[in-house]
Write an enzyme that holds these catalytic residues in place. Structure first.
Site, PDB file in Angstrom:
ATOM      1  N   ASP A  68       0.864  -1.174   0.000  1.00  0.00           N
ATOM      2  CA  ASP A  68       0.000   0.000   0.000  1.00  0.00           C
ATOM      3  C   ASP A  68       0.903   1.227   0.000  1.00  0.00           C
ATOM      4  OD1 ASP A  68      -2.716   0.755  -0.174  1.00  0.00           O
ATOM      5  OD2 ASP A  68      -2.594   1.593   1.835  1.00  0.00           O
ATOM      6  N   THR A  69       0.538   2.199  -0.835  1.00  0.00           N
ATOM      7  CA  THR A  69       1.392   3.374  -1.030  1.00  0.00           C
ATOM      8  C   THR A  69       0.603   4.646  -0.832  1.00  0.00           C
ATOM      9  OG1 THR A  69       2.817   2.231  -2.604  1.00  0.00           O
ATOM     10  CG2 THR A  69       2.786   4.614  -2.761  1.00  0.00           C
TER      11      THR A  69
HETATM   12  P1  IMP Z   1      -1.324   1.842  -4.395  1.00  0.00           P
HETATM   13  O1  IMP Z   1      -1.400   1.531  -2.945  1.00  0.00           O
HETATM   14  O2  IMP Z   1      -0.055   1.378  -5.039  1.00  0.00           O
HETATM   15  O3  IMP Z   1      -2.561   1.417  -5.148  1.00  0.00           O
HETATM   16  O4  IMP Z   1      -1.270   3.441  -4.518  1.00  0.00           O
HETATM   17  C1  IMP Z   1      -2.321   4.292  -4.065  1.00  0.00           C
HETATM   18  C2  IMP Z   1      -2.274   5.605  -4.834  1.00  0.00           C
HETATM   19  O5  IMP Z   1      -1.048   6.306  -4.524  1.00  0.00           O
HETATM   20  C3  IMP Z   1      -2.270   5.461  -6.347  1.00  0.00           C
HETATM   21  O6  IMP Z   1      -3.567   5.399  -6.854  1.00  0.00           O
HETATM   22  C4  IMP Z   1      -1.559   6.734  -6.791  1.00  0.00           C
HETATM   23  O7  IMP Z   1      -2.444   7.822  -6.801  1.00  0.00           O
HETATM   24  C5  IMP Z   1      -0.545   6.954  -5.675  1.00  0.00           C
HETATM   25  N1  IMP Z   1       0.755   6.345  -6.028  1.00  0.00           N
HETATM   26  C6  IMP Z   1       1.217   5.142  -5.611  1.00  0.00           C
HETATM   27  N2  IMP Z   1       2.438   4.898  -6.100  1.00  0.00           N
HETATM   28  C7  IMP Z   1       2.746   5.984  -6.850  1.00  0.00           C
HETATM   29  C8  IMP Z   1       3.888   6.312  -7.634  1.00  0.00           C
HETATM   30  O8  IMP Z   1       4.875   5.563  -7.743  1.00  0.00           O
HETATM   31  N3  IMP Z   1       3.837   7.514  -8.240  1.00  0.00           N
HETATM   32  C9  IMP Z   1       2.798   8.364  -8.150  1.00  0.00           C
HETATM   33  N4  IMP Z   1       1.705   8.091  -7.465  1.00  0.00           N
HETATM   34  C10 IMP Z   1       1.676   6.910  -6.806  1.00  0.00           C
END
Ligand code: IMP
Length: 193
Positions: A68-69
């Protein structure tokens, strides 16, 4: 050893598969017949990563990791953070999310921010967590068309261009996700011995 990466994102899956030692067989949610979207109801990145991995382990009885990011902006007190994907609404529109961030930061010169990725791993009844962080600054407008999400407005520290202007190789070498995934890979290599 079979292990599930709790994602439907084929791009992420292939990226990780390339880095894995050969004794790990990586499966996606689609591969195991988990077609539903696992609800991310946590209040932190750590909670959401754990929820996703635990869902797979308890429902399918399989070893699993998830990531999760979020983008955490100092002047916005850590927002959008755990709500990064849906900051401007549940339609999860990247242009709308970026526009909202730029609007909210219009009157501040404090541009400091960081991306953080948390990886949660459930393996043989134990759980482990790995994180990766990259510090940087939010630009005043968009630069570049590469990458995804907030890449065009995030300039990593020590670099003159945004993630949106970098090649995927350079971005992966320094990014939050790259760092967290490499910690996970190092862990796999250690347990192999
Ligand atoms: P996820 O947890 O990887 O799905 O990330 C959640 C949200 O964080 C994504 O929908 C993006 O808006 C943002 N995000 C995650 N990783 C990145 C990245 O490497 N660059 C830019 N935005 C990111």
């Amino acid at each position: 050893m079979k292990i599930v990466f709790a994602t439907h994102n084929q791009h992420k899956l292939e990226e990780v598969r390339e880095l894995l030692p050969s004794f790990v067989e990586l499966l996606s949610l689609t591969d195991i017949g988990c077609l539903e979207e696992i609800p991310e109801t946590g209040k932190t990145l750590e909670e959401n990563a754990k929820i996703k991995a635990d869902y797979v382990t308890s429902t399918f009885g399989l070893n699993c990791f998830s990531d999760d990011t979020g983008l955490l902006i100092d002047a916005l007190h850590g927002a959008p953070g755990v709500y990064s994907a849906r900051y401007a609404g549940t339609q999860k529109s990247t242009p709308d999310n970026i526009a909202k961030v730029l609007r909210e930061m219009e009157s501040t010169n404090n541009r400091a921010a960081h991306f953080k990725t948390v990886v949660h791993l459930n393996l043989k009844n134990e759980s482990y967590s790995f994180d990766g962080i990259v510090e940087g600054n939010i630009t005043k407008k968009k630069y570049g068309t590469g990458g995804f999400g907030y890449d065009p407005i995030f300039k990593p520290e020590g670099h003159e261009v945004t993630f949106g202007e970098m090649s995927p190789e350079i971005k992966n070498a320094i990014s939050h996700r790259g760092r967290a995934i490499r910690k996970l890979m190092a862990f796999f290599e250690k347990i192999e011995q």
